[in-house]
Design a protein around this motif. Sequence first.
Motif, PDB file in Angstrom:
ATOM      1  N   ARG A  96      -9.540   2.197   2.093  1.00  0.00           N
ATOM      2  CA  ARG A  96      -9.362   3.225   3.114  1.00  0.00           C
ATOM      3  C   ARG A  96      -8.504   4.373   2.577  1.00  0.00           C
ATOM      4  O   ARG A  96      -8.774   5.547   2.858  1.00  0.00           O
ATOM      5  CB  ARG A  96      -8.691   2.628   4.364  1.00  0.00           C
ATOM      6  CG  ARG A  96      -9.473   1.530   5.053  1.00  0.00           C
ATOM      7  CD  ARG A  96     -10.776   2.061   5.663  1.00  0.00           C
ATOM      8  NE  ARG A  96     -11.405   1.063   6.502  1.00  0.00           N
ATOM      9  CZ  ARG A  96     -12.270   0.138   6.072  1.00  0.00           C
ATOM     10  NH1 ARG A  96     -12.608   0.090   4.781  1.00  0.00           N
ATOM     11  NH2 ARG A  96     -12.802  -0.741   6.913  1.00  0.00           N
ATOM     12  N   MET A  97      -7.483   4.029   1.806  1.00  0.00           N
ATOM     13  CA  MET A  97      -6.646   5.061   1.214  1.00  0.00           C
ATOM     14  C   MET A  97      -7.436   5.910   0.232  1.00  0.00           C
ATOM     15  O   MET A  97      -7.278   7.138   0.171  1.00  0.00           O
ATOM     16  CB  MET A  97      -5.445   4.422   0.517  1.00  0.00           C
ATOM     17  CG  MET A  97      -4.379   3.891   1.458  1.00  0.00           C
ATOM     18  SD  MET A  97      -3.582   5.182   2.452  1.00  0.00           S
ATOM     19  CE  MET A  97      -2.704   6.091   1.186  1.00  0.00           C
ATOM     20  N   THR A  98      -8.304   5.275  -0.541  1.00  0.00           N
ATOM     21  CA  THR A  98      -9.147   6.012  -1.476  1.00  0.00           C
ATOM     22  C   THR A  98     -10.044   6.984  -0.720  1.00  0.00           C
ATOM     23  O   THR A  98     -10.198   8.154  -1.109  1.00  0.00           O
ATOM     24  CB  THR A  98     -10.007   5.041  -2.304  1.00  0.00           C
ATOM     25  OG1 THR A  98      -9.152   4.162  -3.039  1.00  0.00           O
ATOM     26  CG2 THR A  98     -10.904   5.796  -3.275  1.00  0.00           C
ATOM     27  N   GLU A 123       2.655   5.960  -2.047  1.00  0.00           N
ATOM     28  CA  GLU A 123       3.803   6.779  -1.687  1.00  0.00           C
ATOM     29  C   GLU A 123       3.490   7.710  -0.505  1.00  0.00           C
ATOM     30  O   GLU A 123       3.856   8.876  -0.498  1.00  0.00           O
ATOM     31  CB  GLU A 123       4.292   7.572  -2.896  1.00  0.00           C
ATOM     32  CG  GLU A 123       4.774   6.676  -4.035  1.00  0.00           C
ATOM     33  CD  GLU A 123       5.370   7.458  -5.188  1.00  0.00           C
ATOM     34  OE1 GLU A 123       5.212   8.711  -5.187  1.00  0.00           O
ATOM     35  OE2 GLU A 123       5.978   6.854  -6.071  1.00  0.00           O
ATOM     36  N   ASP A 124       2.783   7.178   0.473  1.00  0.00           N
ATOM     37  CA  ASP A 124       2.470   7.924   1.690  1.00  0.00           C
ATOM     38  C   ASP A 124       2.519   6.947   2.848  1.00  0.00           C
ATOM     39  O   ASP A 124       1.549   6.245   3.131  1.00  0.00           O
ATOM     40  CB  ASP A 124       1.086   8.570   1.576  1.00  0.00           C
ATOM     41  CG  ASP A 124       0.791   9.514   2.751  1.00  0.00           C
ATOM     42  OD1 ASP A 124       1.390   9.332   3.826  1.00  0.00           O
ATOM     43  OD2 ASP A 124      -0.053  10.411   2.584  1.00  0.00           O
ATOM     44  N   VAL A 137       0.835  -1.210   0.000  1.00  0.00           N
ATOM     45  CA  VAL A 137       0.000   0.000   0.000  1.00  0.00           C
ATOM     46  C   VAL A 137       0.868   1.257   0.000  1.00  0.00           C
ATOM     47  O   VAL A 137       0.595   2.219  -0.725  1.00  0.00           O
ATOM     48  CB  VAL A 137      -0.964  -0.010   1.200  1.00  0.00           C
ATOM     49  CG1 VAL A 137      -1.794   1.271   1.238  1.00  0.00           C
ATOM     50  CG2 VAL A 137      -1.890  -1.224   1.128  1.00  0.00           C
ATOM     51  N   ALA A 138       1.913   1.260   0.827  1.00  0.00           N
ATOM     52  CA  ALA A 138       2.787   2.435   0.884  1.00  0.00           C
ATOM     53  C   ALA A 138       3.488   2.659  -0.446  1.00  0.00           C
ATOM     54  O   ALA A 138       3.668   3.805  -0.879  1.00  0.00           O
ATOM     55  CB  ALA A 138       3.808   2.271   2.001  1.00  0.00           C
ATOM     56  N   ALA A 156      -0.704   5.207   4.721  1.00  0.00           N
ATOM     57  CA  ALA A 156      -0.796   3.776   4.435  1.00  0.00           C
ATOM     58  C   ALA A 156      -0.791   2.965   5.725  1.00  0.00           C
ATOM     59  O   ALA A 156      -1.531   1.974   5.846  1.00  0.00           O
ATOM     60  CB  ALA A 156       0.371   3.348   3.540  1.00  0.00           C
ATOM     61  N   GLU A 157       0.028   3.372   6.696  1.00  0.00           N
ATOM     62  CA  GLU A 157       0.071   2.655   7.976  1.00  0.00           C
ATOM     63  C   GLU A 157      -1.276   2.717   8.679  1.00  0.00           C
ATOM     64  O   GLU A 157      -1.761   1.724   9.213  1.00  0.00           O
ATOM     65  CB  GLU A 157       1.170   3.261   8.846  1.00  0.00           C
ATOM     66  CG  GLU A 157       1.742   2.309   9.890  1.00  0.00           C
ATOM     67  CD  GLU A 157       1.012   2.441  11.208  1.00  0.00           C
ATOM     68  OE1 GLU A 157       1.216   1.579  12.076  1.00  0.00           O
ATOM     69  OE2 GLU A 157       0.232   3.398  11.369  1.00  0.00           O
TER      70      GLU A 157
END
Length: 418
Positions: free
Chosen positions: A70-72, A30-31, A25-26, A35-36
């Motif tokens: 969740r990232m979206t 690239e975050d 995911v990271a 991502a964590e």
Amino acid sequence: MDETDPAANVERLLRELTPQALGIVARRFEDFSAAEDAVQEALIAAHAQWTTNPLPKHPLGWLVAVACRRMTDHIRSEVARRNRETDTYLDGPAVLAPDIYRVAIDEPDDTLLLLFMCCHPSLSTASAIALTLRAVGGLTTAEIASAFLVPASTMGQRISRAKETIKASNPPFRTPDESERASRLSAVLRVLYLIFNEGYAASSGSLVHRVDLSGEAIRLARKTHRLLPNNGEVAGLLALMLLTDARRSARAGKSGELIPLDEQDRSLWNQDLIREGKALVESSLRQGAVGEYSLQAAIAALHDEAPGTDETDWPQIHALYQVLYRISPSPMVALNRAIALAMADTPQAGLKELETLDSDPQLRHSHRLDAARAHLLERAGQIEAAITLYQAAAARTSNLPERNYLILRAAKLRSHVN
């Protein structure tokens, strides 16, 4: 997997998959910090569902899919806050392809990449340990706080600051090249060493050891060794962990009481770990330059191959401590060197060497110097002095089994005197 304890099995699986999911995911977004957080939310959802329902066909893919959603959501929230139209962007890498589960399975394992990121040179050792246990080890903030006896809020702030430091440094999310690995490797090994030590010999609390910490350190050391199979110090650190952990079953009694090395039932030592550790020591010593972990592993191997305390090759152990002190001087190495000298020569010789540590600021308020001196005084037959120092050491330690052992040792000596 053992079906008798589904919840425990799920927790073990999630701990194993956490760094892999976070790495994927990271790398995609690239975050690291966001991502964590997303992976932690996915872990909570997975734990709730997997403990009561059958596991998904591809557990890693499931975690990645949920974390990506969740990232979206996170990106949409940021977009809304900034009042931008980014529908086109959201149709990019954040969109979950139909084969997301398979894609996740086929992607590389970024665990080691994460480990090197967590050992960023701008982080303190305490922050690097906390971030490593959270991001790579899969421990919750509460578990890490409990291990190091600080409030969960304090540990949470420490981890948040560490993530902000990582974010501010904006490190590229890629496998470190040879020069980057070399510059951070010593920090990585030190963090793993400290995590293992805290797990094997808990500095405080009611347990002799914390298997979750020592086991996690061994798992990560194995991964590091697979990445750098020809590095002697990596092999040496893994060997040291295995040779030390081999004695764990004999180190505590049925009631959790501490059993020191010279009183342990050596038939309980794990011979498979000893064989593996000794092979790694030999491999490490063949690499050329010998470092601190290789030397400590060689000392551990001498202890493990001896049938008893009296049969241990103490002169060789003392000689190795002499070399270790020359290349990596520290109060604890000096203290162990003095004990080895006492065993190889006389208790009086060891006691004389311990006198050089009386003014050391790191040992002045520690129980270890009093405990070591008490042990040597007991061997020298100075029982009253030994009793006094055993009691003094007991008053200074924060580990309950160790305190109980020291108190009991003093009481036994007192009963013999009376």
